[in-house]
Write a protein that holds these residues in place. Structure first.
Motif, PDB file in Angstrom:
ATOM      1  N   LEU A  29       0.927  -1.199  -0.030  1.00 17.50           N
ATOM      2  CA  LEU A  29       0.001   0.040  -0.019  1.00 17.50           C
ATOM      3  C   LEU A  29       0.887   1.270  -0.043  1.00 17.50           C
ATOM      4  O   LEU A  29       0.522   2.277  -0.859  1.00 17.50           O
ATOM      5  CB  LEU A  29      -0.903  -0.138   1.273  1.00 17.50           C
ATOM      6  CG  LEU A  29      -1.841   1.283   1.230  1.00 17.50           C
ATOM      7  CD1 LEU A  29      -2.665   1.510   0.274  1.00 17.50           C
ATOM      8  CD2 LEU A  29      -2.530   1.064   2.566  1.00 17.50           C
ATOM      9  N   TYR A  30       1.875   1.414   0.800  1.00 22.08           N
ATOM     10  CA  TYR A  30       2.933   2.529   0.817  1.00 22.08           C
ATOM     11  C   TYR A  30       3.395   2.697  -0.505  1.00 22.08           C
ATOM     12  O   TYR A  30       3.366   3.894  -0.930  1.00 22.08           O
ATOM     13  CB  TYR A  30       4.011   2.192   1.861  1.00 22.08           C
ATOM     14  CG  TYR A  30       4.891   3.197   2.044  1.00 22.08           C
ATOM     15  CD1 TYR A  30       4.752   4.189   3.076  1.00 22.08           C
ATOM     16  CD2 TYR A  30       6.111   3.291   1.186  1.00 22.08           C
ATOM     17  CE1 TYR A  30       5.556   5.305   3.250  1.00 22.08           C
ATOM     18  CE2 TYR A  30       6.777   4.556   1.427  1.00 22.08           C
ATOM     19  CZ  TYR A  30       6.766   5.459   2.579  1.00 22.08           C
ATOM     20  OH  TYR A  30       7.674   6.331   2.633  1.00 22.08           O
ATOM     21  N   GLU A  31       3.794   1.716  -1.157  1.00 20.44           N
ATOM     22  CA  GLU A  31       4.296   1.740  -2.664  1.00 20.44           C
ATOM     23  C   GLU A  31       3.389   2.406  -3.469  1.00 20.44           C
ATOM     24  O   GLU A  31       3.696   3.371  -4.608  1.00 20.44           O
ATOM     25  CB  GLU A  31       4.699   0.632  -3.129  1.00 20.44           C
ATOM     26  CG  GLU A  31       6.175   0.241  -2.519  1.00 20.44           C
ATOM     27  CD  GLU A  31       7.400   1.224  -2.280  1.00 20.44           C
ATOM     28  OE1 GLU A  31       7.564   1.897  -3.313  1.00 20.44           O
ATOM     29  OE2 GLU A  31       7.889   1.606  -1.102  1.00 20.44           O
ATOM     30  N   LEU A  32       2.253   2.257  -3.206  1.00 22.07           N
ATOM     31  CA  LEU A  32       1.049   2.441  -4.124  1.00 22.07           C
ATOM     32  C   LEU A  32       0.433   3.964  -4.165  1.00 22.07           C
ATOM     33  O   LEU A  32      -0.258   4.707  -5.031  1.00 22.07           O
ATOM     34  CB  LEU A  32      -0.324   1.643  -4.143  1.00 22.07           C
ATOM     35  CG  LEU A  32      -0.019   0.392  -4.433  1.00 22.07           C
ATOM     36  CD1 LEU A  32      -1.285  -0.657  -4.214  1.00 22.07           C
ATOM     37  CD2 LEU A  32       0.216   0.244  -5.962  1.00 22.07           C
ATOM     38  N   LEU A  33       0.673   4.711  -2.949  1.00 19.29           N
ATOM     39  CA  LEU A  33       0.298   6.105  -2.483  1.00 19.29           C
ATOM     40  C   LEU A  33       1.130   7.187  -3.376  1.00 19.29           C
ATOM     41  O   LEU A  33       2.284   6.715  -3.479  1.00 19.29           O
ATOM     42  CB  LEU A  33       0.576   6.210  -1.087  1.00 19.29           C
ATOM     43  CG  LEU A  33      -0.514   5.303  -0.147  1.00 19.29           C
ATOM     44  CD1 LEU A  33      -0.188   5.497   1.225  1.00 19.29           C
ATOM     45  CD2 LEU A  33      -1.896   5.426  -0.510  1.00 19.29           C
ATOM     46  N   SER A  34       0.245   7.982  -3.420  1.00 24.57           N
ATOM     47  CA  SER A  34       0.833   9.182  -4.289  1.00 24.57           C
ATOM     48  C   SER A  34       0.653  10.468  -3.248  1.00 24.57           C
ATOM     49  O   SER A  34      -0.306  10.635  -2.579  1.00 24.57           O
ATOM     50  CB  SER A  34       0.271   9.627  -5.671  1.00 24.57           C
ATOM     51  OG  SER A  34       0.227   8.583  -6.736  1.00 24.57           O
ATOM     52  N   ARG A  53     -10.032   8.522  -7.318  1.00 24.38           N
ATOM     53  CA  ARG A  53      -8.892   8.578  -6.192  1.00 24.38           C
ATOM     54  C   ARG A  53      -9.713   8.598  -4.823  1.00 24.38           C
ATOM     55  O   ARG A  53     -10.414   9.481  -4.586  1.00 24.38           O
ATOM     56  CB  ARG A  53      -7.876   9.583  -6.439  1.00 24.38           C
ATOM     57  CG  ARG A  53      -7.242   9.336  -7.798  1.00 24.38           C
ATOM     58  CD  ARG A  53      -5.974  10.197  -7.901  1.00 24.38           C
ATOM     59  NE  ARG A  53      -4.854   9.619  -7.242  1.00 24.38           N
ATOM     60  CZ  ARG A  53      -4.011   8.882  -7.739  1.00 24.38           C
ATOM     61  NH1 ARG A  53      -4.239   8.206  -9.064  1.00 24.38           N
ATOM     62  NH2 ARG A  53      -2.823   8.426  -6.901  1.00 24.38           N
ATOM     63  N   LEU A  54      -9.003   8.004  -3.879  1.00 26.15           N
ATOM     64  CA  LEU A  54      -9.473   8.083  -2.294  1.00 26.15           C
ATOM     65  C   LEU A  54      -8.096   9.096  -1.842  1.00 26.15           C
ATOM     66  O   LEU A  54      -6.969   8.813  -2.263  1.00 26.15           O
ATOM     67  CB  LEU A  54      -9.132   6.644  -1.806  1.00 26.15           C
ATOM     68  CG  LEU A  54      -9.553   6.702  -0.160  1.00 26.15           C
ATOM     69  CD1 LEU A  54     -10.019   5.142  -0.037  1.00 26.15           C
ATOM     70  CD2 LEU A  54      -8.034   6.794   0.506  1.00 26.15           C
ATOM     71  N   TYR A  55      -8.696  10.183  -1.365  1.00 27.93           N
ATOM     72  CA  TYR A  55      -7.707  11.194  -0.614  1.00 27.93           C
ATOM     73  C   TYR A  55      -7.629  11.039   0.658  1.00 27.93           C
ATOM     74  O   TYR A  55      -8.584  10.922   1.319  1.00 27.93           O
ATOM     75  CB  TYR A  55      -8.172  12.488  -1.093  1.00 27.93           C
ATOM     76  CG  TYR A  55      -8.187  12.695  -2.762  1.00 27.93           C
ATOM     77  CD1 TYR A  55      -6.886  12.959  -3.381  1.00 27.93           C
ATOM     78  CD2 TYR A  55      -9.231  12.629  -3.550  1.00 27.93           C
ATOM     79  CE1 TYR A  55      -7.062  13.306  -4.800  1.00 27.93           C
ATOM     80  CE2 TYR A  55      -9.332  13.026  -4.653  1.00 27.93           C
ATOM     81  CZ  TYR A  55      -8.196  13.252  -5.625  1.00 27.93           C
ATOM     82  OH  TYR A  55      -8.168  13.310  -6.833  1.00 27.93           O
ATOM     83  N   PHE A  56      -6.427  11.524   1.215  1.00 31.79           N
ATOM     84  CA  PHE A  56      -6.141  11.356   2.800  1.00 31.79           C
ATOM     85  C   PHE A  56      -5.690  13.032   2.771  1.00 31.79           C
ATOM     86  O   PHE A  56      -4.532  13.012   2.200  1.00 31.79           O
ATOM     87  CB  PHE A  56      -5.175  10.484   3.340  1.00 31.79           C
ATOM     88  CG  PHE A  56      -4.680  10.682   4.586  1.00 31.79           C
ATOM     89  CD1 PHE A  56      -5.623  10.257   5.812  1.00 31.79           C
ATOM     90  CD2 PHE A  56      -3.404  11.057   4.853  1.00 31.79           C
ATOM     91  CE1 PHE A  56      -5.155  10.287   6.982  1.00 31.79           C
ATOM     92  CE2 PHE A  56      -3.258  11.214   6.024  1.00 31.79           C
ATOM     93  CZ  PHE A  56      -3.787  10.959   7.132  1.00 31.79           C
ATOM     94  N   VAL A  57      -6.214  13.784   3.789  1.00 31.47           N
ATOM     95  CA  VAL A  57      -5.683  15.236   3.952  1.00 31.47           C
ATOM     96  C   VAL A  57      -4.578  15.142   4.950  1.00 31.47           C
ATOM     97  O   VAL A  57      -4.820  14.743   6.182  1.00 31.47           O
ATOM     98  CB  VAL A  57      -6.746  16.052   4.511  1.00 31.47           C
ATOM     99  CG1 VAL A  57      -5.883  17.440   4.674  1.00 31.47           C
ATOM    100  CG2 VAL A  57      -7.880  16.142   3.560  1.00 31.47           C
ATOM    101  N   LEU A 121      -6.010   0.304  -5.799  1.00 29.66           N
ATOM    102  CA  LEU A 121      -6.643  -0.469  -4.746  1.00 29.66           C
ATOM    103  C   LEU A 121      -7.047  -1.815  -4.848  1.00 29.66           C
ATOM    104  O   LEU A 121      -6.747  -2.686  -4.374  1.00 29.66           O
ATOM    105  CB  LEU A 121      -7.789   0.363  -4.094  1.00 29.66           C
ATOM    106  CG  LEU A 121      -8.432  -0.043  -3.001  1.00 29.66           C
ATOM    107  CD1 LEU A 121      -7.826  -0.127  -1.630  1.00 29.66           C
ATOM    108  CD2 LEU A 121      -9.880   0.774  -2.797  1.00 29.66           C
ATOM    109  N   GLN A 122      -7.789  -2.007  -6.221  1.00 30.21           N
ATOM    110  CA  GLN A 122      -8.011  -3.204  -6.675  1.00 30.21           C
ATOM    111  C   GLN A 122      -6.894  -4.291  -6.675  1.00 30.21           C
ATOM    112  O   GLN A 122      -6.859  -5.358  -6.374  1.00 30.21           O
ATOM    113  CB  GLN A 122      -8.814  -3.178  -8.053  1.00 30.21           C
ATOM    114  CG  GLN A 122     -10.181  -2.349  -7.879  1.00 30.21           C
ATOM    115  CD  GLN A 122     -11.057  -2.850  -6.813  1.00 30.21           C
ATOM    116  OE1 GLN A 122     -11.328  -3.892  -6.924  1.00 30.21           O
ATOM    117  NE2 GLN A 122     -11.335  -1.942  -6.097  1.00 30.21           N
ATOM    118  N   ALA A 123      -5.806  -3.691  -7.473  1.00 28.55           N
ATOM    119  CA  ALA A 123      -4.406  -4.427  -7.269  1.00 28.55           C
ATOM    120  C   ALA A 123      -4.021  -4.896  -5.966  1.00 28.55           C
ATOM    121  O   ALA A 123      -3.420  -5.919  -5.847  1.00 28.55           O
ATOM    122  CB  ALA A 123      -3.284  -3.827  -7.951  1.00 28.55           C
ATOM    123  N   LEU A 124      -3.976  -4.073  -5.101  1.00 27.86           N
ATOM    124  CA  LEU A 124      -3.572  -4.322  -3.767  1.00 27.86           C
ATOM    125  C   LEU A 124      -4.807  -5.421  -3.207  1.00 27.86           C
ATOM    126  O   LEU A 124      -4.093  -6.535  -2.448  1.00 27.86           O
ATOM    127  CB  LEU A 124      -3.950  -2.945  -2.773  1.00 27.86           C
ATOM    128  CG  LEU A 124      -3.605  -3.489  -1.204  1.00 27.86           C
ATOM    129  CD1 LEU A 124      -2.161  -3.295  -1.092  1.00 27.86           C
ATOM    130  CD2 LEU A 124      -4.019  -2.157  -0.465  1.00 27.86           C
TER     131      LEU A 124
END
Length: 140
Positions: A29-34, A53-57, A121-124
């Protein structure tokens, strides 16, 4: 609120508060995050677009809104939510079903967002089925 200096690590720390992920899925997951910086008034999603995209502030402030016609029939933004540091931003019906969103999102101030694409996310999930509860946790 205290933040990890690494926005992607802050994302994982927030996920960990809901449900710890084993090292394998967490590393993947860490590697997939932008990570991306947005300026005040930048659009993340416009109504009618698909929420890909799912966002995190990590830092900043995001507003969710719907378009509502005023008395003259002109669409105006009607606030539906605010998301500040350590909150997720998602239009669940659009993201989960990959359909046009009724909601839009915009940065209200300079904002640093961590994001994850629907495809990633689907790949994860494919690689780590134990991570499938991730979207349920975030959307709830």
């Amino acid at each position: 609120m205290l933040h990890s200096s690494d926005p992607r690590e802050a994302f994982l720390n927030e996920i960990h508060t809901y449900q710890p992920l084993p090292d394998g899925p967490a590393s993947h997951l860490y590697e997939l995050l932008s990570v991306r910086e947005y300026n005040r008034k930048d659009a993340l999603l416009a109504p009618g677009q698909v929420n890909h995209r799912l966002y995190f502030v990590h830092t900043g402030l995001v507003r969710g809104y719907h378009l509502q016609p005023n008395e003259q029939g002109v669409d105006e933004k009607s606030t539906s939510q605010f998301a500040s540091d350590s909150h997720f931003v998602i239009s669940p019906p659009s993201f989960l079903k990959q359909l046009p969103s009724q909601e839009g999102f915009e940065a209200l101030e300079d904002t640093v967002l961590v994001s994850l694409s629907y495809q990633d996310l689907q790949a994860l999930f494919e690689a780590h089925p134990t991570a499938r509860s991730l979207t349920r946790m975030i959307t709830e």
